[in-house]
Design a protein around this motif. Structure first.
Motif, short mmCIF file in Angstrom:
data_model
loop_
_atom_site.label_atom_id
_atom_site.label_comp_id
_atom_site.label_asym_id
_atom_site.label_seq_id
_atom_site.Cartn_x
_atom_site.Cartn_y
_atom_site.Cartn_z
N ILE A 29 -54.28 -26.52 -25.25
CA ILE A 29 -54.44 -25.07 -25.07
C ILE A 29 -54.01 -24.36 -26.36
N PRO A 30 -54.89 -23.57 -26.97
CA PRO A 30 -54.54 -22.91 -28.24
C PRO A 30 -53.50 -21.80 -28.03
N LEU A 31 -52.57 -21.71 -28.98
CA LEU A 31 -51.47 -20.75 -28.87
C LEU A 31 -51.22 -20.05 -30.20
N GLU A 32 -50.72 -18.81 -30.12
CA GLU A 32 -50.16 -18.15 -31.28
C GLU A 32 -48.74 -18.65 -31.47
N HIS A 33 -48.12 -18.34 -32.63
CA HIS A 33 -46.82 -18.93 -32.94
C HIS A 33 -45.71 -18.45 -32.00
N ASN A 34 -45.90 -17.30 -31.32
CA ASN A 34 -44.88 -16.78 -30.42
C ASN A 34 -45.20 -17.08 -28.95
N GLU A 35 -46.16 -17.94 -28.70
CA GLU A 35 -46.62 -18.20 -27.34
C GLU A 35 -46.26 -19.62 -26.88
N THR A 36 -46.21 -19.79 -25.57
CA THR A 36 -45.97 -21.11 -25.00
C THR A 36 -46.79 -21.29 -23.73
N VAL A 37 -46.87 -22.54 -23.28
CA VAL A 37 -47.51 -22.89 -22.02
C VAL A 37 -46.42 -23.42 -21.09
N MET A 40 -44.14 -28.84 -24.17
CA MET A 40 -43.88 -27.49 -23.69
C MET A 40 -42.83 -27.58 -22.58
N PRO A 41 -42.28 -26.46 -22.12
CA PRO A 41 -41.42 -26.53 -20.94
C PRO A 41 -42.21 -27.13 -19.77
N SER A 42 -41.64 -28.14 -19.12
CA SER A 42 -42.40 -28.87 -18.11
C SER A 42 -41.51 -29.31 -16.96
N VAL A 43 -42.06 -29.24 -15.74
CA VAL A 43 -41.33 -29.66 -14.54
C VAL A 43 -42.29 -30.38 -13.60
N LEU A 44 -41.70 -31.17 -12.70
CA LEU A 44 -42.46 -31.85 -11.65
C LEU A 44 -41.84 -31.44 -10.32
N ASP A 79 -43.29 -35.37 -32.70
CA ASP A 79 -44.35 -34.45 -33.12
C ASP A 79 -44.33 -33.12 -32.36
N LEU A 80 -43.14 -32.62 -32.02
CA LEU A 80 -43.06 -31.29 -31.43
C LEU A 80 -43.21 -30.20 -32.48
N ILE A 81 -42.97 -30.57 -33.73
CA ILE A 81 -43.07 -29.62 -34.85
C ILE A 81 -44.28 -29.96 -35.70
N ASP A 82 -45.09 -28.97 -35.98
CA ASP A 82 -46.25 -29.14 -36.85
C ASP A 82 -45.80 -28.88 -38.29
N PRO A 83 -45.79 -29.92 -39.16
CA PRO A 83 -45.31 -29.74 -40.53
C PRO A 83 -46.02 -28.61 -41.27
N SER A 84 -47.32 -28.46 -41.07
CA SER A 84 -48.06 -27.43 -41.78
C SER A 84 -47.68 -26.04 -41.32
N ARG A 85 -47.18 -25.95 -40.10
CA ARG A 85 -46.83 -24.63 -39.55
C ARG A 85 -45.49 -24.13 -40.08
N VAL A 86 -44.56 -25.05 -40.31
CA VAL A 86 -43.23 -24.65 -40.80
C VAL A 86 -43.06 -24.88 -42.29
N GLY A 87 -44.08 -25.48 -42.93
CA GLY A 87 -44.03 -25.69 -44.37
C GLY A 87 -43.02 -26.72 -44.80
N VAL A 88 -42.88 -27.79 -44.01
CA VAL A 88 -41.90 -28.84 -44.30
C VAL A 88 -42.62 -30.18 -44.31
N SER A 89 -42.26 -31.04 -45.29
CA SER A 89 -42.83 -32.38 -45.33
C SER A 89 -41.76 -33.46 -45.30
N ASP A 90 -40.51 -33.09 -45.57
CA ASP A 90 -39.43 -34.07 -45.60
C ASP A 90 -39.18 -34.65 -44.21
#
Length: 339
Positions: free
Chosen positions: A188-196, A294-298, A227-238
């Motif tokens: 699901i596509p999201l803006e940077h301030n959005e969540t599912v 994302m925040p998730s429950v069962l 892989d919860l963090i997208d390197p390209s989104r936060v500008g980090v490669s280390d």
């Protein structure tokens, strides 16, 4: 549990109140006093977060950066003095303070979509309850119960949130793999301030026919997703920095999942508590909650192996009350998350 929380709180006050070892450093207590931010701290992992309004800044002693709202990395050096106090380098502290101070028009966190996952389906019936009632065989299947409740829940959410996506992993009696379910939610596509929000709905079973009640599960906090963090989104490669940022994001998901679980359980109890006991919130690394980024429950709606609950789970009015309980929990969570 309350004693543990009190002990951690006292530890944090002591931690932040200790003086900085260097005049060019700023103590944690000084930042909290100047900004009015509140602190969350995980003493096991030594990961902290400063909250104010819609801004959350996650940090870790020894790191050279902090994470703002899981999307922006800022340079800051966090150190621990010989006396145990946490300090931030002057420039880094100024960056944190600038982001925690009230802004003219703060960007609001937003729940953009609610993903409802009715468990099982198709060739997979899930749990099956069979009972002899007045000489007649009564059978009920999990896949039918959870699909029914999911449709009811989706209609309630669509009415309440016309500006948000309400997505179901399946809307009919079809089989989906666990991988397919989480892939749909994660895509699901999201803006940077959005969540599912990911809500998987199930019915329970037990060898003990007396077992009954509702319960809500969230991911074991010790489990670490990648892989919860997208390197390209936060500008980090280390890789080292990415690992730290990933851990911080995991902490955010854990807190949000626990709050979502508590709200849903409270909603269910208010609707069906007179008929079905509250079994509490529980932890487990179920596939769908660990693979959903994302925040998730069962949610477990009740036991098909208990004759009384099986009859309730076949009753339209009772299913509507279950759906309404989950709905109330989600609505309450969204209000708290966004405000």
């Amino acid at each position: 549990m309350k004693l543990c929380a009190i002990a951690v709180t006292l530890f944090l006050f002591a931690l932040g109140a200790l003086p900085a070892a260097d005049a060019r450093e700023t103590t944690l207590d000084q930042i909290m006093t100047e900004t009015g931010a509140r602190l969350q701290w995980d003493p096991m992992r030594e990961v902290g977060a400063l909250w104010r309004g819609n801004t959350r800044i996650s940090f870790r002693p020894g790191a050279d950066s902090a994470l703002v709202n899981a999307s922006e990395q800022i340079a800051v050096r966090v150190s621990r003095g010989e006396d145990g106090g946490l300090s931030f380098d002057h420039d880094g502290a100024e960056r944190i303070i600038a982001r925690l101070r009230p802004q003219a028009a703060p960007e609001q966190r937003r729940v953009a979509a609610i993903f409802i996952d009715p468990g099982h389906g198709g060739r997979d019936p899930g749990t099956i309850g069979r009972h002899r009632i007045d000489g007649e065989l009564f059978e009920i299947q999990e896949k039918q119960i959870v699909l029914d409740v999911s449709h009811r829940l989706a209609r309630l959410l669509e009415t309440a949130f016309p500006d948000r996506q309400v997505v179901m992993s399946r809307s009919d009696d079809r089989f989906l793999t666990l991988e397919q379910r989480t892939a749909l939610a994660n895509a699901i596509p999201l803006e940077h301030n959005e969540t599912v929000l990911f809500v998987s709905i199930h019915a329970n079973a037990s060898l003990n026919s007396r077992a009954r009640g509702v319960e809500v599960w969230y991911l074991t906090p010790e489990f670490r997703r990648r892989d919860l963090i997208d390197p390209s989104r936060v500008g980090v490669s280390d890789p080292g920095v990415l690992t730290i940022l990933n851990t911080m994001r995991e902490e955010e998901f854990t807190i949000e999942s626990v709050l979502l679980a508590r709200n849903i359980l409270a909603g269910l109890y208010s609707e069906v508590g007179a008929h079905s006991p509250n079994r509490g919130i529980k932890q487990e690394a179920w596939y769908v909650v660990r693979e959903a980024r994302m925040p998730s429950v069962l949610v477990e709606l009740g036991f098909v192996t208990n004759q009384e609950e099986a009859l309730n789970l076949a009753d339209d009015a009772y299913l509507q009350r279950l759906a309404h309980g989950i709905y109330n929990g989600i609505v309450n969570f969204v209000a708290g998350f966004e405000n």
